[in-house]
Write an enzyme that holds these catalytic residues in place. Sequence first.
Site, PDB file in Angstrom:
ATOM      1  N   PRO A  10       9.345  21.911  16.194  1.00 40.35           N
ATOM      2  CA  PRO A  10      10.470  22.512  16.927  1.00 40.35           C
ATOM      3  C   PRO A  10      11.833  22.117  16.341  1.00 40.35           C
ATOM      4  O   PRO A  10      12.788  22.876  16.439  1.00 40.35           O
ATOM      5  CB  PRO A  10      10.331  21.949  18.344  1.00 40.35           C
ATOM      6  CG  PRO A  10       9.019  21.263  18.406  1.00 40.35           C
ATOM      7  CD  PRO A  10       8.561  20.983  17.015  1.00 40.35           C
ATOM      8  N   LYS A  12      12.642  22.019  13.243  1.00 42.22           N
ATOM      9  CA  LYS A  12      12.970  22.979  12.189  1.00 42.22           C
ATOM     10  C   LYS A  12      13.426  24.311  12.783  1.00 42.22           C
ATOM     11  O   LYS A  12      14.316  24.960  12.258  1.00 42.22           O
ATOM     12  CB  LYS A  12      11.740  23.260  11.331  1.00 42.22           C
ATOM     13  CG  LYS A  12      11.325  22.135  10.434  1.00 42.22           C
ATOM     14  CD  LYS A  12      10.149  22.608   9.617  1.00 42.22           C
ATOM     15  CE  LYS A  12       9.672  21.570   8.637  1.00 42.22           C
ATOM     16  NZ  LYS A  12       8.529  22.068   7.870  1.00 42.22           N
ATOM     17  N   ASP A  65       8.240  24.523   3.401  1.00 47.29           N
ATOM     18  CA  ASP A  65       7.573  23.267   3.132  1.00 47.29           C
ATOM     19  C   ASP A  65       8.633  22.321   2.618  1.00 47.29           C
ATOM     20  O   ASP A  65       9.446  22.687   1.769  1.00 47.29           O
ATOM     21  CB  ASP A  65       6.448  23.435   2.111  1.00 47.29           C
ATOM     22  CG  ASP A  65       5.524  22.223   2.144  1.00 47.29           C
ATOM     23  OD1 ASP A  65       5.199  21.752   3.247  1.00 47.29           O
ATOM     24  OD2 ASP A  65       5.141  21.721   1.068  1.00 47.29           O
ATOM     25  N   GLY A 141      11.319  13.063  11.952  1.00 47.71           N
ATOM     26  CA  GLY A 141      10.677  12.636  10.703  1.00 47.71           C
ATOM     27  C   GLY A 141      11.394  11.473  10.028  1.00 47.71           C
ATOM     28  O   GLY A 141      11.677  10.439  10.643  1.00 47.71           O
ATOM     29  N   ASP A 143      14.414  11.244   9.076  1.00 44.75           N
ATOM     30  CA  ASP A 143      15.875  11.207   9.270  1.00 44.75           C
ATOM     31  C   ASP A 143      16.444   9.793   9.466  1.00 44.75           C
ATOM     32  O   ASP A 143      17.500   9.480   8.910  1.00 44.75           O
ATOM     33  CB  ASP A 143      16.298  12.098  10.456  1.00 44.75           C
ATOM     34  CG  ASP A 143      16.343  13.574  10.074  1.00 44.75           C
ATOM     35  OD1 ASP A 143      16.334  13.876   8.865  1.00 44.75           O
ATOM     36  OD2 ASP A 143      16.401  14.409  10.986  1.00 44.75           O
ATOM     37  N   HIS A 167      18.841  19.453   2.949  1.00 44.67           N
ATOM     38  CA  HIS A 167      17.985  20.310   2.117  1.00 44.67           C
ATOM     39  C   HIS A 167      17.706  21.647   2.807  1.00 44.67           C
ATOM     40  O   HIS A 167      17.823  22.700   2.228  1.00 44.67           O
ATOM     41  CB  HIS A 167      16.686  19.564   1.805  1.00 44.67           C
ATOM     42  CG  HIS A 167      16.029  18.968   3.030  1.00 44.67           C
ATOM     43  ND1 HIS A 167      16.718  18.172   3.916  1.00 44.67           N
ATOM     44  CD2 HIS A 167      14.777  19.083   3.547  1.00 44.67           C
ATOM     45  CE1 HIS A 167      15.907  17.810   4.902  1.00 44.67           C
ATOM     46  NE2 HIS A 167      14.730  18.359   4.700  1.00 44.67           N
ATOM     47  N   ARG A 168      17.357  21.587   4.097  1.00 50.36           N
ATOM     48  CA  ARG A 168      17.051  22.835   4.809  1.00 50.36           C
ATOM     49  C   ARG A 168      18.315  23.645   5.015  1.00 50.36           C
ATOM     50  O   ARG A 168      18.310  24.863   4.911  1.00 50.36           O
ATOM     51  CB  ARG A 168      16.351  22.549   6.148  1.00 50.36           C
ATOM     52  CG  ARG A 168      15.676  23.792   6.739  1.00 50.36           C
ATOM     53  CD  ARG A 168      14.678  23.476   7.849  1.00 50.36           C
ATOM     54  NE  ARG A 168      13.648  22.582   7.380  1.00 50.36           N
ATOM     55  CZ  ARG A 168      13.675  21.264   7.568  1.00 50.36           C
ATOM     56  NH1 ARG A 168      14.626  20.699   8.260  1.00 50.36           N
ATOM     57  NH2 ARG A 168      12.720  20.510   7.079  1.00 50.36           N
TER      58      ARG A 168
HETATM   59  P1  IMP Z   1       6.553  19.896   6.421  1.00 47.38           P
HETATM   60  O1  IMP Z   1       7.539  20.710   5.675  1.00 47.38           O
HETATM   61  O2  IMP Z   1       6.486  20.287   7.853  1.00 47.38           O
HETATM   62  O3  IMP Z   1       5.216  19.797   5.750  1.00 47.38           O
HETATM   63  O4  IMP Z   1       7.197  18.465   6.489  1.00 47.38           O
HETATM   64  C1  IMP Z   1       6.787  17.395   5.713  1.00 47.38           C
HETATM   65  C2  IMP Z   1       7.217  16.092   6.339  1.00 47.38           C
HETATM   66  O5  IMP Z   1       8.547  15.833   5.944  1.00 47.38           O
HETATM   67  C3  IMP Z   1       7.161  16.037   7.850  1.00 47.38           C
HETATM   68  O6  IMP Z   1       6.523  14.845   8.212  1.00 47.38           O
HETATM   69  C4  IMP Z   1       8.568  16.005   8.308  1.00 47.38           C
HETATM   70  O7  IMP Z   1       8.730  15.117   9.371  1.00 47.38           O
HETATM   71  C5  IMP Z   1       9.297  15.510   7.076  1.00 47.38           C
HETATM   72  N1  IMP Z   1      10.552  16.248   7.021  1.00 47.38           N
HETATM   73  C6  IMP Z   1      10.736  17.528   6.652  1.00 47.38           C
HETATM   74  N2  IMP Z   1      12.015  17.884   6.803  1.00 47.38           N
HETATM   75  C7  IMP Z   1      12.644  16.788   7.290  1.00 47.38           C
HETATM   76  C8  IMP Z   1      13.988  16.532   7.693  1.00 47.38           C
HETATM   77  O8  IMP Z   1      14.886  17.391   7.667  1.00 47.38           O
HETATM   78  N3  IMP Z   1      14.229  15.309   8.140  1.00 47.38           N
HETATM   79  C9  IMP Z   1      13.302  14.336   8.211  1.00 47.38           C
HETATM   80  N4  IMP Z   1      12.035  14.511   7.876  1.00 47.38           N
HETATM   81  C10 IMP Z   1      11.712  15.742   7.412  1.00 47.38           C
END
Ligand code: IMP
Length: 185
Positions: A10, A12, A65, A141, A143, A167-168
């Site tokens: 959620p 994302k 991803d 995650g 962060d 990044h996102r």
């Molecule tokens: P996925 O893209 O959902 O496979 O994410 C891979 C892993 O990277 C997950 O465990 C996320 O928690 C972590 N992750 C992805 N994007 C972020 C972010 O913006 N901040 C912190 N952790 C991230």
Amino acid sequence: MILKIITSNPGKVEEFRRALGGLGIDTEHVRLPYDEVQTSDLEEVVRKGMEEIRSRGIRDFIIDDSGLFVDSLRGFPGVWSAYAQKTIGNRGILRLLEGETDRRGRFGCCIGCDIGGETIIVMGISEGSILHEERGLGGFGFDPIFSHDGVSSFAELSPEEKDAVSHRGNAVRLLREELAKRLLV
Ligand code: IMP
């Protein structure tokens, strides 16, 4: 037009919604598990994921991803970030870096978007470093242990501040440009 945001995360969904506002696109959060191929390349994971989702007849969606790549760990956790987050967590990453002076790393995010069967792929990077301890309560995650400026962790930034440097955020701004061209906004 309704764009399906296919993810189980959620955190994302909110980031995508904020970034795509004003384009005249409605978004819908869809939880739809799909296979994430084992490869060291985010884009390959996304392309294969898109193929699988399309094979189920689904159109007009975005998937992403993302991962954290730590230089002194030779890119680990990278495409295995979700697994690393679930198993060793932030404390495990900090433990692996104990005594390490090179703490450089980066988040990468690859977004795949299907719009009426057409493919848009964009990539965003956020350069930074791994802090010495977890800081902040926001975000998700990794962060709390990642900093883009060596001062604040991503978890200490407001959502808007994180979007501006993440990044996102970087990837979704590129996606927004591509969508705007196609929708002639
Ligand atoms: P996925 O893209 O959902 O496979 O994410 C891979 C892993 O990277 C997950 O465990 C996320 O928690 C972590 N992750 C992805 N994007 C972020 C972010 O913006 N901040 C912190 N952790 C991230």
